[in-house]
Design a protein around this motif. Structure first.
Motif, PDB file in Angstrom:
ATOM      1  N   GLY A  39       0.824  -1.212   0.000  1.00  0.00           N
ATOM      2  CA  GLY A  39       0.000   0.000   0.000  1.00  0.00           C
ATOM      3  C   GLY A  39       0.852   1.254   0.000  1.00  0.00           C
ATOM      4  O   GLY A  39       0.536   2.236  -0.683  1.00  0.00           O
ATOM      5  N   CYS A  40       1.942   1.242   0.755  1.00  0.00           N
ATOM      6  CA  CYS A  40       2.850   2.398   0.797  1.00  0.00           C
ATOM      7  C   CYS A  40       3.495   2.641  -0.566  1.00  0.00           C
ATOM      8  O   CYS A  40       3.609   3.778  -1.011  1.00  0.00           O
ATOM      9  CB  CYS A  40       3.927   2.193   1.860  1.00  0.00           C
ATOM     10  SG  CYS A  40       3.459   2.770   3.482  1.00  0.00           S
ATOM     11  N   SER A  42       2.288   1.888  -3.464  1.00  0.00           N
ATOM     12  CA  SER A  42       1.249   2.418  -4.346  1.00  0.00           C
ATOM     13  C   SER A  42       0.990   3.893  -4.044  1.00  0.00           C
ATOM     14  O   SER A  42       0.809   4.705  -4.950  1.00  0.00           O
ATOM     15  CB  SER A  42      -0.039   1.632  -4.187  1.00  0.00           C
ATOM     16  OG  SER A  42       0.138   0.306  -4.587  1.00  0.00           O
ATOM     17  N   GLN A  43       0.990   4.235  -2.770  1.00  0.00           N
ATOM     18  CA  GLN A  43       0.752   5.617  -2.361  1.00  0.00           C
ATOM     19  C   GLN A  43       1.893   6.527  -2.818  1.00  0.00           C
ATOM     20  O   GLN A  43       1.658   7.644  -3.278  1.00  0.00           O
ATOM     21  CB  GLN A  43       0.594   5.674  -0.847  1.00  0.00           C
ATOM     22  CG  GLN A  43      -0.017   6.950  -0.342  1.00  0.00           C
ATOM     23  CD  GLN A  43      -0.455   6.815   1.097  1.00  0.00           C
ATOM     24  OE1 GLN A  43      -0.669   5.719   1.591  1.00  0.00           O
ATOM     25  NE2 GLN A  43      -0.588   7.928   1.766  1.00  0.00           N
ATOM     26  N   LEU A  46       1.383   7.182  -6.450  1.00  0.00           N
ATOM     27  CA  LEU A  46       0.298   8.148  -6.636  1.00  0.00           C
ATOM     28  C   LEU A  46       0.820   9.569  -6.417  1.00  0.00           C
ATOM     29  O   LEU A  46       0.524  10.485  -7.197  1.00  0.00           O
ATOM     30  CB  LEU A  46      -0.843   7.844  -5.664  1.00  0.00           C
ATOM     31  CG  LEU A  46      -1.936   8.888  -5.559  1.00  0.00           C
ATOM     32  CD1 LEU A  46      -2.905   8.737  -6.712  1.00  0.00           C
ATOM     33  CD2 LEU A  46      -2.667   8.757  -4.237  1.00  0.00           C
ATOM     34  N   ILE A  47       1.609   9.767  -5.377  1.00  0.00           N
ATOM     35  CA  ILE A  47       2.131  11.098  -5.069  1.00  0.00           C
ATOM     36  C   ILE A  47       3.154  11.535  -6.117  1.00  0.00           C
ATOM     37  O   ILE A  47       3.196  12.718  -6.491  1.00  0.00           O
ATOM     38  CB  ILE A  47       2.694  11.145  -3.638  1.00  0.00           C
ATOM     39  CG1 ILE A  47       1.536  10.973  -2.653  1.00  0.00           C
ATOM     40  CG2 ILE A  47       3.446  12.445  -3.375  1.00  0.00           C
ATOM     41  CD1 ILE A  47       1.930  10.822  -1.224  1.00  0.00           C
ATOM     42  N   ILE A  74      -3.775  15.862  -4.003  1.00  0.00           N
ATOM     43  CA  ILE A  74      -3.832  14.750  -3.047  1.00  0.00           C
ATOM     44  C   ILE A  74      -4.706  15.167  -1.869  1.00  0.00           C
ATOM     45  O   ILE A  74      -4.980  16.354  -1.681  1.00  0.00           O
ATOM     46  CB  ILE A  74      -2.425  14.336  -2.525  1.00  0.00           C
ATOM     47  CG1 ILE A  74      -1.773  15.479  -1.764  1.00  0.00           C
ATOM     48  CG2 ILE A  74      -1.555  13.819  -3.641  1.00  0.00           C
ATOM     49  CD1 ILE A  74      -0.529  15.072  -1.002  1.00  0.00           C
ATOM     50  N   HIS A  78      -3.278  11.353   2.492  1.00  0.00           N
ATOM     51  CA  HIS A  78      -2.223  10.764   1.660  1.00  0.00           C
ATOM     52  C   HIS A  78      -0.831  11.154   2.127  1.00  0.00           C
ATOM     53  O   HIS A  78       0.155  10.601   1.651  1.00  0.00           O
ATOM     54  CB  HIS A  78      -2.392  11.178   0.194  1.00  0.00           C
ATOM     55  CG  HIS A  78      -3.581  10.555  -0.451  1.00  0.00           C
ATOM     56  ND1 HIS A  78      -4.301  11.186  -1.422  1.00  0.00           N
ATOM     57  CD2 HIS A  78      -4.194   9.365  -0.250  1.00  0.00           C
ATOM     58  CE1 HIS A  78      -5.306  10.407  -1.805  1.00  0.00           C
ATOM     59  NE2 HIS A  78      -5.254   9.304  -1.106  1.00  0.00           N
ATOM     60  N   CYS A  81       1.679   7.389   5.312  1.00  0.00           N
ATOM     61  CA  CYS A  81       1.540   6.038   4.779  1.00  0.00           C
ATOM     62  C   CYS A  81       0.751   5.151   5.754  1.00  0.00           C
ATOM     63  O   CYS A  81       0.590   5.484   6.927  1.00  0.00           O
ATOM     64  CB  CYS A  81       2.934   5.468   4.540  1.00  0.00           C
ATOM     65  SG  CYS A  81       2.963   4.211   3.273  1.00  0.00           S
ATOM     66  N   GLN A  82       0.298   4.007   5.277  1.00  0.00           N
ATOM     67  CA  GLN A  82      -0.493   3.101   6.116  1.00  0.00           C
ATOM     68  C   GLN A  82       0.292   2.538   7.287  1.00  0.00           C
ATOM     69  O   GLN A  82      -0.284   2.150   8.288  1.00  0.00           O
ATOM     70  CB  GLN A  82      -1.035   1.948   5.263  1.00  0.00           C
ATOM     71  CG  GLN A  82      -2.075   2.404   4.299  1.00  0.00           C
ATOM     72  CD  GLN A  82      -1.929   1.761   2.943  1.00  0.00           C
ATOM     73  OE1 GLN A  82      -0.865   1.287   2.596  1.00  0.00           O
ATOM     74  NE2 GLN A  82      -2.986   1.778   2.171  1.00  0.00           N
TER      75      GLN A  82
END
Length: 97
Positions: A39-40, A42-43, A46-47, A74, A78, A81-82
Motif C-alpha cells: 500500500g505504501c 502504491s501511495q 500516486l504522489i 492529493i 495521503h 503512509c499506512q
C-alpha cells in the motif's frame, strides 16, 4: 458407564489448538506487513504522479506535500503512509521519512 472426556484427552485437544494458533498468528502478522508495504509503494507512486501533474500546471516542482494538497492533487490523509510513516518530497520525488 459414564461418558465424557478424560483430562488427558482435554489436554491433548488444548495442545493441538495451541499449536495451530502458534503456526497461524505469525503468518497473519506477516501478511499484514506485506499489505502495508504494498500500500505504501502504491501511495508513493500516486504522489509521484501528483508531483508531475503539479509541475505541468505550475512550471515548477512542489517543495512540500502541503502544496500538493492545497492544489487539490492529493488528500490530507495521503501525507501519511499506512504503516504510520510520513511521506515527504525529496529531489522532486515522494519518499518515506
Amino acid at each position: 458407564m459414564k461418558y465424557g472426556f478424560t483430562l488427558i484427552e482435554m489436554l491433548i485437544v488444548m495442545m493441538a489448538i495451541t499449536l495451530l494458533m502458534m503456526i497461524t498468528i505469525p503468518n497473519i502478522s506477516k501478511t499484514i506487513s506485506v499489505i502495508e508495504n504494498t500500500g505504501c509503494k502504491s501511495q508513493l507512486s500516486l504522489i509521484d504522479s501528483a508531483i508531475l501533474q503539479y509541475k505541468l500546471e505550475h512550471d515548477r516542482y512542489p517543495m512540500t506535500m502541503t502544496e500538493l494538497s492545497d492544489d487539490g492533487l492529493i488528500k490530507e490523509e495521503h501525507k501519511i503512509c499506512q504503516n504510520g510513516r510520513e511521506i515527504v518530497i525529496e529531489n522532486n520525488q515522494a519518499r518515506l521519512k
